[in-house]
Design an enzyme around this catalytic site. Structure first.
Site, PDB file in Angstrom:
ATOM      1  N   ASP A  71       2.952 -10.326   3.813  1.00  0.00           N
ATOM      2  CA  ASP A  71       2.302 -10.304   2.593  1.00  0.00           C
ATOM      3  C   ASP A  71       0.997  -9.457   2.890  1.00  0.00           C
ATOM      4  O   ASP A  71       0.292 -10.038   4.119  1.00  0.00           O
ATOM      5  CB  ASP A  71       2.810 -11.495   1.673  1.00  0.00           C
ATOM      6  CG  ASP A  71       1.789 -11.345   0.371  1.00  0.00           C
ATOM      7  OD1 ASP A  71       3.287 -11.439  -0.075  1.00  0.00           O
ATOM      8  OD2 ASP A  71       0.730 -11.279  -0.368  1.00  0.00           O
ATOM      9  N   SER A  72       0.440  -8.718   1.851  1.00  0.00           N
ATOM     10  CA  SER A  72      -0.517  -8.528   2.208  1.00  0.00           C
ATOM     11  C   SER A  72      -1.912  -8.009   0.529  1.00  0.00           C
ATOM     12  O   SER A  72      -0.707  -8.649  -0.439  1.00  0.00           O
ATOM     13  CB  SER A  72      -0.554  -6.790   2.392  1.00  0.00           C
ATOM     14  OG  SER A  72       0.691  -6.505   2.212  1.00  0.00           O
TER      15      SER A  72
HETATM   16  P1  ITT Z   1       7.329  -7.469  -1.254  1.00  0.00           P
HETATM   17  O1  ITT Z   1       8.531  -6.778  -1.233  1.00  0.00           O
HETATM   18  O2  ITT Z   1       7.428  -6.842   0.954  1.00  0.00           O
HETATM   19  O3  ITT Z   1       6.053  -8.227  -1.201  1.00  0.00           O
HETATM   20  P2  ITT Z   1       4.965  -5.694  -2.201  1.00  0.00           P
HETATM   21  O4  ITT Z   1       5.048  -4.236  -2.134  1.00  0.00           O
HETATM   22  O5  ITT Z   1       5.035  -6.637  -3.205  1.00  0.00           O
HETATM   23  O6  ITT Z   1       6.593  -5.853  -1.237  1.00  0.00           O
HETATM   24  P3  ITT Z   1       2.306  -7.105  -1.461  1.00  0.00           P
HETATM   25  O7  ITT Z   1       2.699  -8.218  -1.908  1.00  0.00           O
HETATM   26  O8  ITT Z   1       2.341  -7.215   0.503  1.00  0.00           O
HETATM   27  O9  ITT Z   1       3.990  -6.104  -1.051  1.00  0.00           O
HETATM   28  O10 ITT Z   1       1.444  -6.444  -1.647  1.00  0.00           O
HETATM   29  C1  ITT Z   1       0.199  -6.752  -2.507  1.00  0.00           C
HETATM   30  C2  ITT Z   1       0.198  -4.940  -2.929  1.00  0.00           C
HETATM   31  O11 ITT Z   1      -1.019  -4.306  -2.459  1.00  0.00           O
HETATM   32  C3  ITT Z   1       1.133  -4.106  -3.587  1.00  0.00           C
HETATM   33  O12 ITT Z   1       0.686  -3.684  -4.760  1.00  0.00           O
HETATM   34  C4  ITT Z   1       0.795  -3.379  -2.028  1.00  0.00           C
HETATM   35  O13 ITT Z   1       1.515  -2.252  -3.332  1.00  0.00           O
HETATM   36  C5  ITT Z   1      -0.488  -3.135  -2.106  1.00  0.00           C
HETATM   37  N1  ITT Z   1      -0.724  -2.933  -0.117  1.00  0.00           N
HETATM   38  C6  ITT Z   1      -0.292  -3.923   0.601  1.00  0.00           C
HETATM   39  N2  ITT Z   1      -0.474  -3.189   1.830  1.00  0.00           N
HETATM   40  C7  ITT Z   1      -0.498  -1.745   1.705  1.00  0.00           C
HETATM   41  C8  ITT Z   1      -1.315  -0.975   2.094  1.00  0.00           C
HETATM   42  O14 ITT Z   1      -1.132  -0.814   3.553  1.00  0.00           O
HETATM   43  N3  ITT Z   1      -1.516   0.387   1.633  1.00  0.00           N
HETATM   44  C9  ITT Z   1      -2.476  -0.156   0.190  1.00  0.00           C
HETATM   45  N4  ITT Z   1      -1.846  -0.512  -0.572  1.00  0.00           N
HETATM   46  C10 ITT Z   1      -1.130  -2.060   0.014  1.00  0.00           C
END
Ligand code: ITT
Length: 191
Positions: A71-72
């Site tokens: 998660d990010s």
């Molecule tokens: P999951 O299915 O793994 O949850 P997700 O795209 O929802 O995929 P996250 O909840 O981890 O992933 O991401 C939260 C937001 O942050 C989401 O809008 C991503 O596009 C953005 N994000 C995460 N990592 C990023 C990166 O390396 N570069 C740009 N945006 C990122």
């Protein structure tokens, strides 16, 4: 002669860009990353680590195989860490243009990307790993590589956004690559 087989790890995600970035790192450690549709509920919490750990707990009740969940989110300092774990919601609602506008009159445009990887195996949550990348939110969208917030995030010490970098350039410095390398190095020593 015994045949060497790479360890299979399931990644619970719906985000194929995330998968590509992680696979690019984990391939170097002989880990065979595969996508599974197992993502648990995403709770509301201040840290991406808490969100990933909760999700990992749920996943561990549904599989005995080795898995990771990542998660990010982006934490903007002058907005007290907003959007943080709400990054996906904010991306879908006010979008990158909205973020740029929110910061327009603020001098401090520093931000951090956080990545939390939680590893589980044999029906248990095993260990968590964190990666952080410091940088700045840019004043306009630049570049068309990558995904999500990449067009507005310029990592510290660089003069271009993540979206102006190739996957391998981003993977040398990104939050996700740091968490992934820490995880893979730990696994090499501990499996
Ligand atoms: P999951 O299915 O793994 O949850 P997700 O795209 O929802 O995929 P996250 O909840 O981890 O992933 O991401 C939260 C937001 O942050 C989401 O809008 C991503 O596009 C953005 N994000 C995460 N990592 C990023 C990166 O390396 N570069 C740009 N945006 C990122």
């Amino acid at each position: 002669m015994q045949e060497l087989t790479s360890k299979k790890i399931n990644l619970a995600t719906k985000n194929m860009d995330k998968y590509e970035e992680l696979r690019n790192i984990l391939d170097n450690f002989d880990l065979d990353l595969r996508v599974v549709d197992l993502k648990g509920t995403e709770i509301q919490a201040f840290s991406v680590l808490s969100v990933a750990e909760q999700s990992a707990k749920e996943i561990s009740t549904r599989t005995d195989e080795a898995f990771i969940v990542e998660d990010s989110g982006v934490y903007i300092n002058s907005l007290y860490g907003f959007p943080g774990p709400y990054s996906a919601f904010v991306y879908k609602t006010i979008g990158l243009g909205g973020i740029v506008r929110l910061l327009k009159n603020r001098e401090d445009k520093t931000a951090e990307f956080h990545s939390a990887i939680v590893y589980g195996d044999k029906g248990k949550v095993v260990k968590s790993f964190i990666g952080i990348c410091e940088g700045n939110i840019s004043t306009n969208l630049q570049g068309d590589q990558g995904f999500g917030y990449d067009p507005i995030f310029t990592p510290k010490g660089k003069n271009k956004t993540f979206a102006e970098m190739s996957l391998s350039e981003k993977n040398q410095i990104s939050h996700r690559s740091k968490a992934a390398r820490t995880f893979a190095e730990w696994l090499e020593k501990n499996q």
